[in-house]
Design a protein around this motif. Structure first.
Motif, PDB file in Angstrom:
ATOM      1  N   PHE A  91      37.030 -21.942 -48.329  1.00  0.00           N
ATOM      2  CA  PHE A  91      36.575 -20.659 -48.850  1.00  0.00           C
ATOM      3  C   PHE A  91      37.633 -20.203 -49.739  1.00  0.00           C
ATOM      4  CE2 PHE A  91      36.021 -16.430 -48.732  1.00  0.00           C
ATOM      5  CZ  PHE A  91      34.549 -16.025 -49.109  1.00  0.00           C
ATOM      6  N   PHE A  92      38.786 -20.053 -49.174  1.00  0.00           N
ATOM      7  CA  PHE A  92      39.941 -19.307 -49.923  1.00  0.00           C
ATOM      8  C   PHE A  92      40.214 -20.153 -50.868  1.00  0.00           C
ATOM      9  CE2 PHE A  92      40.380 -16.908 -45.863  1.00  0.00           C
ATOM     10  CZ  PHE A  92      40.746 -15.844 -46.343  1.00  0.00           C
ATOM     11  N   ALA A  93      40.457 -21.438 -50.801  1.00  0.00           N
ATOM     12  CA  ALA A  93      40.875 -22.481 -51.943  1.00  0.00           C
ATOM     13  C   ALA A  93      39.750 -22.677 -52.982  1.00  0.00           C
ATOM     14  CB  ALA A  93      41.312 -23.776 -51.106  1.00  0.00           C
ATOM     15  N   LEU A  94      38.655 -22.113 -52.869  1.00  0.00           N
ATOM     16  CA  LEU A  94      37.452 -22.651 -53.748  1.00  0.00           C
ATOM     17  C   LEU A  94      37.849 -22.457 -55.419  1.00  0.00           C
ATOM     18  CD1 LEU A  94      34.732 -23.698 -52.932  1.00  0.00           C
ATOM     19  CD2 LEU A  94      33.630 -21.571 -53.317  1.00  0.00           C
ATOM     20  N   PRO A  95      38.119 -21.285 -55.567  1.00  0.00           N
ATOM     21  CA  PRO A  95      38.606 -20.900 -56.899  1.00  0.00           C
ATOM     22  C   PRO A  95      39.601 -22.047 -57.572  1.00  0.00           C
ATOM     23  CG  PRO A  95      38.611 -18.883 -55.726  1.00  0.00           C
ATOM     24  CD  PRO A  95      38.726 -19.905 -54.929  1.00  0.00           C
ATOM     25  N   VAL A  96      40.714 -22.329 -56.657  1.00  0.00           N
ATOM     26  CA  VAL A  96      41.616 -23.426 -57.077  1.00  0.00           C
ATOM     27  C   VAL A  96      40.941 -24.668 -57.096  1.00  0.00           C
ATOM     28  CG1 VAL A  96      43.832 -24.263 -56.520  1.00  0.00           C
ATOM     29  CG2 VAL A  96      43.217 -22.095 -56.084  1.00  0.00           C
ATOM     30  N   LEU A  97      40.140 -24.887 -56.145  1.00  0.00           N
ATOM     31  CA  LEU A  97      39.632 -26.249 -56.396  1.00  0.00           C
ATOM     32  C   LEU A  97      38.582 -26.536 -57.460  1.00  0.00           C
ATOM     33  CD1 LEU A  97      39.042 -26.640 -52.333  1.00  0.00           C
ATOM     34  CD2 LEU A  97      40.714 -27.718 -53.836  1.00  0.00           C
ATOM     35  N   LYS A  98      37.891 -25.238 -57.712  1.00  0.00           N
ATOM     36  CA  LYS A  98      37.056 -25.267 -58.994  1.00  0.00           C
ATOM     37  C   LYS A  98      37.782 -25.530 -60.156  1.00  0.00           C
ATOM     38  CE  LYS A  98      32.785 -22.901 -57.858  1.00  0.00           C
ATOM     39  NZ  LYS A  98      32.414 -21.619 -57.983  1.00  0.00           N
TER      40      LYS A  98
ATOM     41  N   PHE B  67      47.512 -24.745 -57.476  1.00  0.00           N
ATOM     42  CA  PHE B  67      47.678 -23.902 -56.506  1.00  0.00           C
ATOM     43  C   PHE B  67      48.863 -22.957 -56.603  1.00  0.00           C
ATOM     44  CE2 PHE B  67      44.725 -26.641 -53.842  1.00  0.00           C
ATOM     45  CZ  PHE B  67      44.331 -25.828 -53.040  1.00  0.00           C
ATOM     46  N   SER B  68      49.699 -23.290 -57.636  1.00  0.00           N
ATOM     47  CA  SER B  68      51.121 -22.440 -57.845  1.00  0.00           C
ATOM     48  C   SER B  68      50.554 -21.536 -59.043  1.00  0.00           C
ATOM     49  CB  SER B  68      52.096 -23.277 -57.875  1.00  0.00           C
ATOM     50  OG  SER B  68      52.208 -24.228 -58.859  1.00  0.00           O
ATOM     51  N   ARG B  69      49.583 -21.441 -59.651  1.00  0.00           N
ATOM     52  CA  ARG B  69      49.275 -20.718 -60.902  1.00  0.00           C
ATOM     53  C   ARG B  69      49.691 -19.172 -60.834  1.00  0.00           C
ATOM     54  NH1 ARG B  69      47.200 -22.595 -65.403  1.00  0.00           N
ATOM     55  NH2 ARG B  69      46.578 -24.615 -64.584  1.00  0.00           N
ATOM     56  N   ASN B  70      49.207 -18.625 -59.782  1.00  0.00           N
ATOM     57  CA  ASN B  70      49.635 -16.939 -59.729  1.00  0.00           C
ATOM     58  C   ASN B  70      49.684 -16.792 -58.133  1.00  0.00           C
ATOM     59  OD1 ASN B  70      46.928 -16.676 -58.938  1.00  0.00           O
ATOM     60  ND2 ASN B  70      46.200 -16.926 -61.024  1.00  0.00           N
ATOM     61  N   ALA B  71      49.687 -15.400 -58.090  1.00  0.00           N
ATOM     62  CA  ALA B  71      49.809 -14.961 -56.418  1.00  0.00           C
ATOM     63  C   ALA B  71      48.732 -15.369 -55.721  1.00  0.00           C
ATOM     64  CB  ALA B  71      50.048 -13.425 -56.699  1.00  0.00           C
ATOM     65  N   LEU B  72      47.380 -15.195 -56.686  1.00  0.00           N
ATOM     66  CA  LEU B  72      46.341 -15.395 -55.672  1.00  0.00           C
ATOM     67  C   LEU B  72      46.168 -16.883 -55.313  1.00  0.00           C
ATOM     68  CD1 LEU B  72      44.185 -13.356 -55.321  1.00  0.00           C
ATOM     69  CD2 LEU B  72      42.652 -14.379 -57.298  1.00  0.00           C
ATOM     70  N   THR B  73      46.442 -17.595 -56.311  1.00  0.00           N
ATOM     71  CA  THR B  73      46.359 -19.187 -55.977  1.00  0.00           C
ATOM     72  C   THR B  73      47.448 -19.735 -54.901  1.00  0.00           C
ATOM     73  OG1 THR B  73      47.439 -19.856 -57.880  1.00  0.00           O
ATOM     74  CG2 THR B  73      45.343 -19.611 -58.293  1.00  0.00           C
ATOM     75  N   ARG B  74      48.378 -18.973 -54.826  1.00  0.00           N
ATOM     76  CA  ARG B  74      49.466 -19.234 -54.009  1.00  0.00           C
ATOM     77  C   ARG B  74      49.083 -18.833 -52.516  1.00  0.00           C
ATOM     78  NH1 ARG B  74      52.937 -18.594 -58.412  1.00  0.00           N
ATOM     79  NH2 ARG B  74      53.031 -16.322 -58.032  1.00  0.00           N
ATOM     80  N   THR B  75      48.167 -17.848 -52.416  1.00  0.00           N
ATOM     81  CA  THR B  75      47.768 -17.466 -51.213  1.00  0.00           C
ATOM     82  C   THR B  75      46.660 -18.465 -50.628  1.00  0.00           C
ATOM     83  OG1 THR B  75      47.716 -15.036 -52.046  1.00  0.00           O
ATOM     84  CG2 THR B  75      46.468 -15.631 -50.042  1.00  0.00           C
TER      85      THR B  75
END
Lengths: 336, 336
Positions: free
Chosen positions: A265-272, B254-262
């Protein structure tokens, strides 16, 4: 005005996908006209769904009463289905009514029909299949992806010329680096055919950088990778298989239990974002290069987004006069 | 007692990795003895770091004064480096002092030396390189991965036999499905050599399932994929390249910004599990199959975990008498 014929019947997904793709391309490009080829009634019904849109006026229909099956033998379809949507679309290119055609039909039949109707360019023995492949630095063009199981050194050299033209004309690379696919072990540094092709490429005016290996395709230190169609097809299919395997492994790991599903759920935007980046639909549209005319093969299973990518490849190749430029570069290299 | 020679000098990473790998294998298997081959002083120093462990007593050292370079020509190393760690390790197999050897040295030199010293099994024209590749249902064995750029139909048939033996002996598959790698386009269904190899495989007692394509390697509906070394090497290297590309894309997203790093923080356990699952180190250790003796090639860049996998492959092949079983199956199939 660029005019493109779309074989709307031959793919796995039927006319709707082809019509939707065509209409979205027409909406995006005001100087484009598309002739949809296939069953007139079916196509008109599909187009009617878009009739309120002004750009739909740039879509027309050419009737063709037959469809080439996805598993039909190329020889049989060529001989017996002279009114197939595939054949009629290619005939339109040959007759000059359109400048290119796009089909999601079976590769063997499309290649056989295109060769028979359009013929190869002077100086080209056999057409090849070329497509961009994503790399760490953008993408790499690779050919042949499956039209010619065995190739002479001269054919491999011609592939290099054609790849270089596409890299410049369509992808804007000024002096594209051309590499010849080989294997690394010292003892067995390729075979005689590849050694001879390397010599022809070295002696040419191309920016030939020598042998490359399979992993170089994805690194991006080479712009055009040349190989025979057997090796190219295996490399492409192997990549497709590995891509699916990795996607499956990722899915499985993220759906293992409540904890991993929360992580998903948290990783969804990244996975997208990741999925978008490796989305093969944006790479849909392989060029049958070396013909007197532009023929683009869409994946048989393409959806409207992917099919539209293939139509766009056709549009760009027409605008950039790819066949003419191949003839010119070939003439320069052969010193004519 | 299984005795294995480890060429401890030839890889990219030096003796420490080889010694650590050997010692971890000795700790795991009480019936194993390892002869570390290379510079005696250097190896004794490395082993001394483990001297308090009882299993270290099952490690011995055989001195060899030379090392084959990673880019050295196979012919040159074979002719001039008769006291190399690689050569001495293979000599130990030939002399019967050990039952197998493992080397992370250069593939061409290792293959040339192994063929020269050990010779091929009766009925086998040329050895091949075989390795398991992960699939959706476990793994697929593939050969040849690069020893023979061009193969006769008879050689491809022999590869099928050798692959089937390994699948049964080492991987416990009772009636392994053997497929011949080909391309799909109807017009150009492979070349004559592959058609003939398909006939030989059909006529044999192997569980031959026909042609497979590149993506089948990763699907897992086939246990042994047979191809020539050129195609196999390209497929393998292409897969390596794509694997690295996908890993890079994932890292970047996954290392693009603070949000993706979270997001990465939350997804970390899943990403770790995923990485473990696709970890190529567990697949390290390619077999040079078809020789009168067992020779395992470790990746040149292998760390101690990966190197230990390669030693384990050697151990299992010795226990399962792979060379003898290939000779037996070949004799059955040739009706001798």
């Amino acid at each position: 005005m660029t005019r493109i014929a779309v074989d709307a019947m031959s793919g796995d997904r039927g006319a709707r996908v082809a019509v939707d793709a065509a209409l979205s391309c027409l909406a995006a490009h005001a100087d484009l006209e598309i002739v949809l080829v296939g069953d007139e009634a079916a196509l008109k019904t599909e187009i009617a769904r878009h009739r309120k849109k002004a750009h739909a006026e740039r879509a027309s229909v050419r009737h063709a009463g037959e469809v080439v099956g996805m598993c039909e033998s190329p020889a049989r379809s060529l001989r017996q289905k002279k009114d197939s949507s595939m054949r009629v679309a290619i005939n339109l290119v040959h007759g000059g009514e359109v400048q290119a055609c796009v089909s999601a039909g079976n590769t063997g039949a499309l290649m056989a029909t295109a060769r028979f109707v359009l013929k190869t360019l002077s100086g080209i023995d056999r057409p090849a299949i070329i497509s961009p492949i994503p790399s760490q630095r953008g993408h790499t063009l690779m050919l042949d992806l499956g039209a010619n199981a065995e190739c002479t050194p001269e054919q491999l050299f011609q592939f290099g010329v054609m790849g270089a033209v596409l890299a410049t004309a369509v992808h804007g690379i000024e002096s594209p680096r051309v590499g010849l696919l080989n294997i690394g072990a010292e003892e067995i540094k390729g075979n005689l055919q590849i050694q001879q092709a390397g010599k022809l490429l070295s002696d040419s005016q191309l920016n030939y950088i020598g042998f490359v290996e399979g992993d170089d395709i994805y690194i991006g230190d080479v712009d055009v990778v040349v190989c025979d169609g057997f090796v190219g097809n295996v490399a492409l299919k192997t990549s497709e298989g590995l891509g699916k395997l990795i996607a499956q492994f990722l899915r499985e790991e993220f759906s293992r239990n409540a904890l991993t599903r929360t992580a998903a759920f948290f990783a969804l935007p990244v996975l997208k974002a990741f999925r978008l980046r490796v989305d093969p639909r944006q790479y849909n549209g392989a060029t049958f290069v070396g013909l007197q005319g532009t023929v683009i093969k869409s994946h048989g299973d393409a959806d409207a987004v992917a099919f539209a990518s293939a139509i766009n490849v056709a549009r760009m190749e027409v605008e950039q006069r790819v066949p003419e430029r191949i003839r010119e570069l070939l003439a320069e290299n052969l010193g004519e």
